[in-house]
Design a protein around this motif. Structure first.
Motif, mmCIF file in Angstrom:
data_model
loop_
_atom_site.group_PDB
_atom_site.id
_atom_site.type_symbol
_atom_site.label_atom_id
_atom_site.label_comp_id
_atom_site.label_asym_id
_atom_site.label_seq_id
_atom_site.Cartn_x
_atom_site.Cartn_y
_atom_site.Cartn_z
ATOM 1 N N ALA A 25 0.827 -1.210 0.000
ATOM 2 C CA ALA A 25 0.000 0.000 0.000
ATOM 3 C C ALA A 25 0.857 1.255 0.000
ATOM 4 O O ALA A 25 1.839 1.343 0.734
ATOM 5 C CB ALA A 25 -0.912 0.005 1.220
ATOM 6 N N LYS A 26 0.467 2.206 -0.812
ATOM 7 C CA LYS A 26 1.072 3.532 -0.809
ATOM 8 C C LYS A 26 0.178 4.423 0.034
ATOM 9 O O LYS A 26 -1.045 4.444 -0.146
ATOM 10 C CB LYS A 26 1.158 4.079 -2.232
ATOM 11 N N ILE A 27 0.768 5.140 0.979
ATOM 12 C CA ILE A 27 0.011 6.061 1.828
ATOM 13 C C ILE A 27 0.035 7.418 1.122
ATOM 14 O O ILE A 27 1.092 7.977 0.882
ATOM 15 C CB ILE A 27 0.629 6.180 3.239
ATOM 16 N N ASP A 28 -1.135 7.935 0.789
ATOM 17 C CA ASP A 28 -1.234 9.166 0.010
ATOM 18 C C ASP A 28 -2.213 10.126 0.674
ATOM 19 O O ASP A 28 -3.418 10.041 0.448
ATOM 20 C CB ASP A 28 -1.671 8.836 -1.411
ATOM 21 N N THR A 29 -1.692 11.028 1.489
ATOM 22 C CA THR A 29 -2.558 11.968 2.195
ATOM 23 C C THR A 29 -3.142 13.022 1.252
ATOM 24 O O THR A 29 -4.041 13.760 1.639
ATOM 25 C CB THR A 29 -1.812 12.664 3.345
ATOM 26 N N ARG A 115 2.652 0.854 -9.067
ATOM 27 C CA ARG A 115 3.550 0.017 -8.271
ATOM 28 C C ARG A 115 2.886 -0.575 -7.039
ATOM 29 O O ARG A 115 3.374 -1.543 -6.480
ATOM 30 C CB ARG A 115 4.779 0.826 -7.852
ATOM 31 N N PHE A 116 1.776 0.024 -6.600
ATOM 32 C CA PHE A 116 1.117 -0.429 -5.381
ATOM 33 C C PHE A 116 -0.335 -0.768 -5.675
ATOM 34 O O PHE A 116 -1.090 0.085 -6.136
ATOM 35 C CB PHE A 116 1.194 0.651 -4.294
ATOM 36 N N PRO A 117 -0.748 -2.006 -5.377
ATOM 37 C CA PRO A 117 -2.136 -2.384 -5.617
ATOM 38 C C PRO A 117 -3.139 -1.624 -4.752
ATOM 39 O O PRO A 117 -4.311 -1.553 -5.083
ATOM 40 C CB PRO A 117 -2.172 -3.876 -5.272
#
Length: 149
Positions: A25-29, A115-117
């Motif tokens: 997981a990519k954390i995207d604020t 790159r991150f599901p």
């Protein structure tokens, strides 16, 4: 002193109710909502309620393709980072991350080529987590799925 749990900009999360033990997981604020890549999705009615079934690859070495289903929580328009607006199905499920669990909303989308599901938006991390963008995988690392050719 903050009691919030620090996350890196990328982590390994789990969605146990959906049978997903580990997903990159990519954390995207900067993103309001969270998204989960699905290879395919289909709708059906169960007990008079709308449901969505879906298939995904979690992007973790050794993880099999997962098939899951959940009641449709909502359907609404989402604008992606490229400015494209599409209607997406949302489900509610439990997020397990950094030793905590919380219920979140996730939209199902085609993140092929990313790159991150999974993308965790600010509504999923608010009040419980803070993000250190200079760090990664502070709560465990999963190796990327390797294609075998």
């Amino acid at each position: 002193m903050s009691s919030k749990i620090v996350l890196g900009w990328r982590e390994v999360a789990a969605l146990p109710v959906l049978g997903i033990a580990a997903v990159r997981a990519k954390i995207d604020t900067g993103a309001r909502s969270s998204a989960l890549h699905v290879d395919a999705q289909w709708r059906y009615v169960d007990g008079g309620q709308p449901w969505v079934g879906f298939r995904l690859s979690p992007g973790v070495v050794g993880a099999d393709v997962i098939e899951a289903a959940a009641p449709v929580f909502d359907e609404r328009y989402v604008t992606d980072s490229g400015g494209h607006r599409t209607s997406r199905v949302f489900v509610q499920t439990v997020l397990s991350l950094a030793g905590t669990q919380r219920e979140i909303e996730i939209n199902l989308s085609d993140r092929r080529g990313m790159r991150f599901p999974m993308l965790l938006g600010r509504t999923a991390v608010t009040h419980l987590f803070t993000v250190d963008p200079s760090r990664s995988f502070l709560h465990g690392r999963a190796r990327r799925r390797v294609s075998r050719t």
